[in-house]
Design a protein around this motif. Structure first.
Motif, PDB file in Angstrom:
ATOM      1  N   LEU A 243       0.918  -1.178   0.013  1.00  0.00           N
ATOM      2  CA  LEU A 243      -0.029   0.071   0.061  1.00  0.00           C
ATOM      3  C   LEU A 243       0.871   1.275  -0.068  1.00  0.00           C
ATOM      4  O   LEU A 243       0.409   2.371  -0.717  1.00  0.00           O
ATOM      5  N   TYR A 244       2.008   1.334   0.766  1.00  0.00           N
ATOM      6  CA  TYR A 244       3.011   2.491   0.666  1.00  0.00           C
ATOM      7  C   TYR A 244       3.408   2.677  -0.847  1.00  0.00           C
ATOM      8  O   TYR A 244       3.520   3.894  -1.073  1.00  0.00           O
ATOM      9  N   GLU A 245       3.789   1.496  -1.356  1.00  0.00           N
ATOM     10  CA  GLU A 245       4.443   1.615  -2.715  1.00  0.00           C
ATOM     11  C   GLU A 245       3.090   2.392  -3.640  1.00  0.00           C
ATOM     12  O   GLU A 245       3.450   3.381  -4.416  1.00  0.00           O
ATOM     13  N   ARG A 246       1.857   1.897  -3.493  1.00  0.00           N
ATOM     14  CA  ARG A 246       0.873   2.360  -4.476  1.00  0.00           C
ATOM     15  C   ARG A 246       0.403   3.898  -4.055  1.00  0.00           C
ATOM     16  O   ARG A 246       0.431   4.830  -5.015  1.00  0.00           O
ATOM     17  N   MET A 247       0.610   4.136  -2.639  1.00  0.00           N
ATOM     18  CA  MET A 247       0.230   5.632  -2.464  1.00  0.00           C
ATOM     19  C   MET A 247       1.538   6.586  -2.655  1.00  0.00           C
ATOM     20  O   MET A 247       1.053   7.802  -3.448  1.00  0.00           O
ATOM     21  N   THR A 248       2.561   6.271  -2.761  1.00  0.00           N
ATOM     22  CA  THR A 248       3.954   7.215  -2.991  1.00  0.00           C
ATOM     23  C   THR A 248       3.654   7.141  -4.514  1.00  0.00           C
ATOM     24  O   THR A 248       4.221   8.468  -4.859  1.00  0.00           O
ATOM     25  N   ALA A 249       3.422   6.047  -5.173  1.00  0.00           N
ATOM     26  CA  ALA A 249       3.502   6.267  -6.785  1.00  0.00           C
ATOM     27  C   ALA A 249       2.587   7.309  -7.123  1.00  0.00           C
ATOM     28  O   ALA A 249       2.582   7.934  -7.895  1.00  0.00           O
ATOM     29  N   GLU A 250       1.284   6.918  -6.575  1.00  0.00           N
ATOM     30  CA  GLU A 250       0.003   8.132  -6.779  1.00  0.00           C
ATOM     31  C   GLU A 250       0.339   9.560  -6.739  1.00  0.00           C
ATOM     32  O   GLU A 250       0.266  10.174  -7.362  1.00  0.00           O
TER      33      GLU A 250
END
Length: 905
Positions: free
Chosen positions: A883-890
């Motif tokens: 989730l951290y990866e998705r949120m930072t990518a967004e």
């Protein structure tokens, strides 16, 4: 499935005792009593889990048990059985033999054997507790003999220092005394194990020297020379019976002085010789004898019992499990067995921080056990393989080490020789072939020096194709306590590469290890404090390692390392295994679970290689967190409970100028402090109270005396805190440091009349749903992974932990559920208001209703992140990092668009 506690296991074993008759079902009932899954036991019962050697009389499950029925004496049967190829192949924990009247069990890891009437199984249920994940405090039963020997030798060491004032004060003198002690240790062991004649050394000292010790130094000098002389004719007549050892251990030079003895010293030497040295454990004895000669370490004796199981956590997943699996698959193929024998004979083991050689000794003995198992199986398949039994092919010259302490170097070599002789005895018992230890042909590959400055390829050449395994327990030393010399070691390791001054010292072994294994077959596994896989250290060290095309092949998450000295016995460690990126399974070991992973990142979690760095604002839609308010007052604006009472008793109106003042310590311990809280609206009236005016003047004087200009400027507002972050709203207090023993950090929800100090973190405008989120096990798993530690305690951070905590969008309905669960925890705390939070959150004292209230929060928060229940924190972290990866990518994707809109304006 929840792990059973001691009482539950006792209750489940009790019905197995006192039966009228016992049969094969006993072993299955016993496994179920310790919590082994019903389906697992059912498959074992019907033979589909592991096919036993004789399915009628034997049951075998890998890593668990090897059970055998017999009509013979169970004790005799188990002695023959416990080192057989079958037991080695199944890597079993317990070997059990019974005639259904008597039961004999052997614990492979601890080398303990127990026997009792099978009807009394309930009286001995604690022996099998490792099946339920409860390890024994002492694993090596015979290690007490080592303690006695070390204590006795310590007395001799002290007496010799007293009898030889000044001679051993400098480095050369101390080295000479250290060498002398390694020779004594060898002689004591040799006369108890057939290398010398029985008691040959001690008897010679007792019968051929004066009782006052006056001629003992001369006698020992002659003896050591005789042990270095090959031809008996060249030895004095009275020493001609002593064998030739070699010139490595007993060469007498001008630099190596035999100390002068007193009557007391001679008696201590003879008393040491009377001890039984036959079964001394080379796995642990090196560390103990090193403690004898190292200042400040003598009190560490007796703290080494669990070395074998802990070391196996490093070498089993690194290479032993693979070798045992290959042995299991090759059981019926002579060609494959011989190929496996060739493989293990060529393996090199390298410990670049080897100390007294514990890791190398265990690795050597385990490879010898595998060799014996292979030879036994070959003998079963074909008698023509008798020619393979002439000697062991596992050569001490394939075991390499680097150690900075010269005595430890000598002890490490001696430990390997002792281990070799003990395994030679096992070889003789199995194959009726004698492998003499002396003359010592192998001189050892242990080098003295600073491993951070040595070329590891010069010690253990790595041509890229060799099967080399680096193992060990390098020195820990945090960034803030490193010596000047240790700081300079970083430049030697990193050379022109950039590095952070906040790296732990052990990072040098990981980086040099990565350099060493890069592009080769070599692999490594180091034991390290868990701090290297937490907090900012992950982002400081692992990018350098991963950039070399290296991955984590396996990892043990945090466990207690109980093999160190007393002062370090409580250290929490991990094991990190590194290898060149390649296809193949990766495993995370946590507790007694083995979890298959797609990728293991620097936080030792199944997830991509992300690195959590400091953020100034929260990633998620949650309020900001900051430090609390800092007084900078020299105590003028802060009052203890008694000072407050005293002030109010003389000036009741002073109450309106005070607020409750809490830091982490006061909040957790239940202590009370108060702050004078003055602002432009009330300061004039407040200064009419003489004690308040005096305190404000003290603050002004203190600030004016500061060397910092910013502090001097604060003297003009001496009535106010130096840094004011307080808001008159509900707030959440988060301690910056908390005991690692607690399942939950004691986080608080406070009213608007409490000022949080800078000794804790504060969230103002806080709602209860956020309290629930932060007190959840999900957030605790995140904190433990990315927050780091202060000593062994958990260290919280707003910029690392809180601001990076990934929270999915929360509906109002979800927030309402979280609020209800949060209020339940606060209500239960209030019910137990006579207890402090330190007491309430002590894992051994935590009330069940509070634990249940937290469990409700845990389940609710878990459901926000996953539809399936979590079994481990590693699973929680895997989802959190994803989730951290998705949120930072967004977030990164949106950033350019925002910039464009601002430019357009």
């Amino acid at each position: 499935m929840a792990r059973l506690n001691l009482k539950a296991i006792e209750e489940r074993v009790a019905p197995l005792a006192g039966r009228e008759g016992y049969e094969r079902d006993f072993i299955f009932d016993l496994l179920l009593a310790y919590g082994k899954p019903q389906g697992n036991v059912t498959r074992l019962r019907n033979g589909s889990l592991n096919v036993a050697i004789d399915p009628v009389t034997e049951v075998a499950q890998k890593n668990v048990v090897y059970f055998k029925e017999t009509t013979s004496d169970p004790l005799e049967v188990i002695e023959d059985l416990k080192s057989t190829p079958a037991v080695v192949r199944f890597s079993t924990r317990f070997v059990i033999v019974t005639d259904y009247t008597e039961l004999v069990a052997h614990d492979i890891k601890t080398n303990e054997t127990i026997g009792f009437p099978i009807r009394e199984i309930d009286q001995h249920f604690t022996f099998f507790l490792p099946w339920a994940g409860m390890e024994k405090a002492q694993y090596v039963a015979e290690s007490h003999a080592d303690v006695k020997a070390a204590e006795r030798m310590g007395k001799l060491f002290d007496e010799l220092l007293h009898a030889n004032p000044g001679i051993f004060d400098d480095a050369q003198g101390r080295h000479s005394l250290n060498i002398f002690f390694t020779r004594l240790l060898f002689c004591f062991f040799a006369e108890d194990t057939g290398i010398f004649e029985d008691n040959q050394f001690t008897n010679a000292v007792g019968s051929q020297t004066q009782s006052d010790g006056s001629d003992l130094a001369e006698f020992l000098t002659d003896l050591f020379k005789a042990l270095d002389t090959a031809d008996p004719a060249d030895k004095p007549t009275h020493l001609a019976g002593f064998p030739y050892v070699n010139g490595r251990l007993f060469t007498v030079t001008d630099e190596q002085v035999v100390p002068r003895f007193t009557k007391q010293a001679r008696e201590e030497l003879i008393a040491s010789g009377k001890l039984i040295w036959r079964d001394i454990n080379p796995d642990i004895f090196g560390s103990m004898f090193q403690a004898i000669v190292t200042p400040g370490k003598r009190s560490d004796l007796g703290q080494h019992y669990t070395s074998v199981p802990n070391i196996l956590k490093t070498i089993e997943p690194l290479f032993l499990d693979d070798l045992k699996a290959e042995l299991n698959e090759a059981q019926d193929s002579e060609r494959r067995l011989i190929r496996l024998l060739d493989r293990i004979a060529a393996i090199k083991v390298f410990d670049p921080a080897c100390g007294s050689g514990n890791f190398l000794v265990i690795a050597y003995k385990e490879l010898r056990k595998l060799e014996h198992a292979i030879l036994e199986r070959l003998a079963e398949l074909s008698p023509s393989h008798q020619m393979l039994w002439a000697d062991s092919r596992i050569n001490i010259e394939n075991f390499y080490g680097i150690e900075i302490d010269d005595f430890a170097v000598e002890v490490a070599i001696l430990s390997l020789w002792i281990a070799k002789h003990q395994m030679n005895r096992e070889f003789r018992e199995k194959f009726r072939v004698e492998i003499p230890l002396i003359p010592l042909k192998e001189t050892g590959q242990i080098k003295a020096g600073n491993a951070t400055r040595m070329d590891w390829n010069a010690v253990c050449p790595n041509d890229g194709d060799a099967e080399i395994y680096l193992i060990g327990n390098p020195p820990y030393v945090g960034a803030k306590v490193q010596t000047k010399e240790q700081k300079t070691d970083f430049g030697h390791v990193f050379e022109r590469r950039p590095y952070s001054k906040n790296l732990d010292y052990i990072a040098l072994w990981f980086v040099k290890g990565a350099d060493y294994i890069e592009g080769s077959r070599a692999e490594l596994a180091f034991v390290t404090t868990n701090s290297v896989a937490q907090g900012e250290h992950v982002a400081l060290m692992f990018p350098t390692i991963f950039a070399k095309g290296i991955e984590i092949g396996f990892a043990y998450t945090s466990f207690r390392w109980e093999n160190n000295a007393k002062r370090n016995a409580g250290v929490t460690v991990v094991v990190v295994g590194l290898r060149v990126i390649r296809p193949g399974e990766k495993f995370i070991y946590t507790g007694d679970l083995q979890i298959r992973a797609h990728n293991i990142n620097g936080y030792l979690t199944d997830g991509d290689n992300v690195f959590i760095t400091k953020r100034t604002k929260p990633l998620s839609a949650i309020p900001e967190m900051s430090f609390g308010s800092m007084p900078n007052d020299n105590g003028g604006l802060v009052l203890s409970d008694s000072e407050r009472e005293q002030l109010i008793s003389s000036h009741p109106e002073a109450t309106r100028y005070m607020k409750r003042f809490l830091g982490a310590s006061e909040f957790i311990s239940g202590a009370e402090r108060f702050a004078l809280w003055l602002d432009a609206g009330n300061v004039t009236a407040a200064l009419n109270v003489p004690e308040i005016a005096r305190r404000v003047e003290c603050v002004r004087t203190h600030r004016l005396a500061s060397k910092r200009e910013s502090t001097k400027k604060l003297a003009s507002v001496a009535h106010r805190f130096g840094e004011v972050r307080y808001k008159p709203t509900d707030s959440i207090i988060v301690p910056s440091v908390s005991s690692e023993r607690r399942d939950y950090i004691p986080i608080g929800y406070l009213g608007p009349d409490t000022v949080i100090s800078n000794a804790a973190f504060a969230i103002y405008d806080a709602e209860p749903w956020l309290f629930a989120l932060l007190t959840s096990r999900m957030h605790m798993a995140w904190t433990r992974a990315v927050g780091g530690q202060l000593e062994t305690r958990l260290r919280y951070s707003n910029t690392i932990v809180y601001n990076n905590f990934p929270v999915p969008p929360l509906s109002e309905a979800t927030k309402e559920k979280l609020t209800v669960a949060a209020l339940r925890v606060l209500d239960v705390r209030e019910y137990h208001c006579e207890q402090t939070l330190a007491e309430l959150y002590d894992p051994d004292k935590m009330p069940q209703d509070l634990r249940d209230a937290h469990a409700e929060i845990d389940a609710l928060v878990d459901s926000i992140y996953s539809k399936k229940p979590y079994e481990t924190d590693e699973q929680r972290l895997s989802d959190l990092f994803a989730l951290y990866e998705r949120m930072t990518a967004e977030e990164a994707a949106k950033a350019p668009a925002k910039k464009t809109r601002r430019t357009a304006k």
